[in-house]
Design a protein around this motif. Structure first.
Motif, mmCIF file in Angstrom:
data_model
loop_
_atom_site.group_PDB
_atom_site.id
_atom_site.type_symbol
_atom_site.label_atom_id
_atom_site.label_comp_id
_atom_site.label_asym_id
_atom_site.label_seq_id
_atom_site.Cartn_x
_atom_site.Cartn_y
_atom_site.Cartn_z
ATOM 1 N N PRO A 14 1.009 -1.297 -0.057
ATOM 2 C CA PRO A 14 -0.148 0.051 0.083
ATOM 3 C C PRO A 14 0.735 1.247 0.004
ATOM 4 O O PRO A 14 1.864 1.343 0.683
ATOM 5 N N VAL A 15 0.465 2.300 -0.401
ATOM 6 C CA VAL A 15 1.223 3.662 -0.543
ATOM 7 C C VAL A 15 1.733 4.207 0.532
ATOM 8 O O VAL A 15 2.790 4.464 0.541
ATOM 9 N N GLU A 16 0.943 4.067 1.524
ATOM 10 C CA GLU A 16 1.323 4.586 2.734
ATOM 11 C C GLU A 16 2.428 3.791 3.501
ATOM 12 O O GLU A 16 3.254 4.346 4.291
ATOM 13 N N ARG A 17 2.382 2.508 3.379
ATOM 14 C CA ARG A 17 3.624 1.703 3.558
ATOM 15 C C ARG A 17 4.904 1.804 3.173
ATOM 16 O O ARG A 17 5.940 1.892 3.501
ATOM 17 N N LEU A 18 4.516 1.955 1.700
ATOM 18 C CA LEU A 18 5.956 2.303 1.108
ATOM 19 C C LEU A 18 6.434 3.706 1.345
ATOM 20 O O LEU A 18 7.795 3.706 1.477
ATOM 21 N N PHE A 19 5.587 4.602 1.562
ATOM 22 C CA PHE A 19 6.151 5.981 1.747
ATOM 23 C C PHE A 19 6.723 5.809 3.295
ATOM 24 O O PHE A 19 7.902 6.674 3.395
ATOM 25 N N ASP A 20 6.174 5.297 4.365
ATOM 26 C CA ASP A 20 7.148 5.180 5.409
ATOM 27 C C ASP A 20 8.211 4.391 5.225
ATOM 28 O O ASP A 20 9.213 4.678 6.082
ATOM 29 N N LEU A 21 8.247 3.410 4.855
ATOM 30 C CA LEU A 21 9.786 2.620 4.396
ATOM 31 C C LEU A 21 10.768 3.525 3.824
ATOM 32 O O LEU A 21 11.834 3.425 4.333
ATOM 33 N N GLU A 99 1.970 6.828 -5.585
ATOM 34 C CA GLU A 99 1.022 6.746 -5.875
ATOM 35 C C GLU A 99 0.374 5.446 -5.678
ATOM 36 O O GLU A 99 1.239 4.300 -6.168
ATOM 37 N N GLN A 100 -0.951 5.384 -5.331
ATOM 38 C CA GLN A 100 -1.659 4.020 -5.279
ATOM 39 C C GLN A 100 -1.815 3.473 -6.443
ATOM 40 O O GLN A 100 -2.194 4.282 -7.658
ATOM 41 N N THR A 101 -1.990 2.433 -6.867
ATOM 42 C CA THR A 101 -2.126 1.822 -8.092
ATOM 43 C C THR A 101 -3.066 0.358 -7.729
ATOM 44 O O THR A 101 -3.264 0.288 -6.901
ATOM 45 N N PRO A 102 -3.715 -0.058 -8.671
ATOM 46 C CA PRO A 102 -4.662 -1.222 -8.539
ATOM 47 C C PRO A 102 -3.853 -2.325 -7.831
ATOM 48 O O PRO A 102 -4.645 -3.144 -7.133
ATOM 49 N N ARG A 142 14.134 -1.268 -5.176
ATOM 50 C CA ARG A 142 13.836 -2.652 -5.248
ATOM 51 C C ARG A 142 13.515 -3.363 -3.577
ATOM 52 O O ARG A 142 12.665 -4.091 -3.292
ATOM 53 N N PHE A 143 14.603 -2.628 -2.771
ATOM 54 C CA PHE A 143 14.862 -3.220 -1.533
ATOM 55 C C PHE A 143 13.216 -2.796 -0.901
ATOM 56 O O PHE A 143 12.543 -3.601 -0.125
ATOM 57 N N LEU A 144 13.009 -1.477 -0.817
ATOM 58 C CA LEU A 144 11.646 -0.993 -0.382
ATOM 59 C C LEU A 144 10.392 -1.800 -0.888
ATOM 60 O O LEU A 144 9.691 -1.966 -0.185
#
Length: 153
Positions: A14-21, A99-102, A142-144
């Motif tokens: 999810p975009v929020e998770r990737l952002f925080d990582l 950005e959130q994607t499907p 890629r790691f994130l």
């Protein structure tokens, strides 16, 4: 003259998770383990926020480097920008966009930099520095995207 490149990473997260990582000091350290990168000043663990600094020490090209970056803009979970305030570059700016994607999310890294040393620095940028930094950002992306958490493999 500013050198720049753009990297795009797709993730099932999810975009929020990737952002925080992407703004986690601990995850950054783990993703840059091969360079021995570590946070030595400012925010040294957890999530970094707008207006906060982190000082990094690492070894790149066999040279020990220290760089202090500040989060100059943060719009959760859409984007944040970190900029060098002290360090080896004349200018270094990294804009992270999400950005959130499907199927999860997309992270776009926009990096702009100017190497020091004038004409010599510009030659170094063209010969290998831009490609080196781009590969580093691609690996980190890629790691994130995998969503790894330090201490949990």
């Amino acid at each position: 003259m500013t050198a720049s490149f753009v990297c795009r990473t797709e993730s099932p997260l999810p975009v929020e998770r990737l952002f925080d990582l992407a703004r986690s000091i601990d995850v950054h350290v783990e993703s840059q383990r091969t360079a021995g990168e570590r946070a030595v000043g400012g925010v040294t663990s957890g999530l970094i926020g707008e207006g906060q600094d982190v000082t990094w020490r690492a070894r790149h090209f066999g040279i020990p480097l220290t760089m202090t970056s500040r989060i100059t803009r943060l719009d959760f979970p859409r984007s944040f920008t970190d900029e060098q305030v002290k360090g080896p570059f004349k200018v270094f700016r990294h804009i992270h966009e999400f950005e959130q994607t499907p199927t999860g999310s997309t992270m776009v890294d926009r990096v702009e930099f100017i190497a020091p040393l004038g004409v010599l620095g510009r030659a170094v940028e063209r010969l290998f520095l831009a490609r080196y930094l781009e590969r580093l950002i691609i690996r980190r992306g890629r790691f994130l995207a995998e969503g790894r958490i330090p201490g949990n493999s």
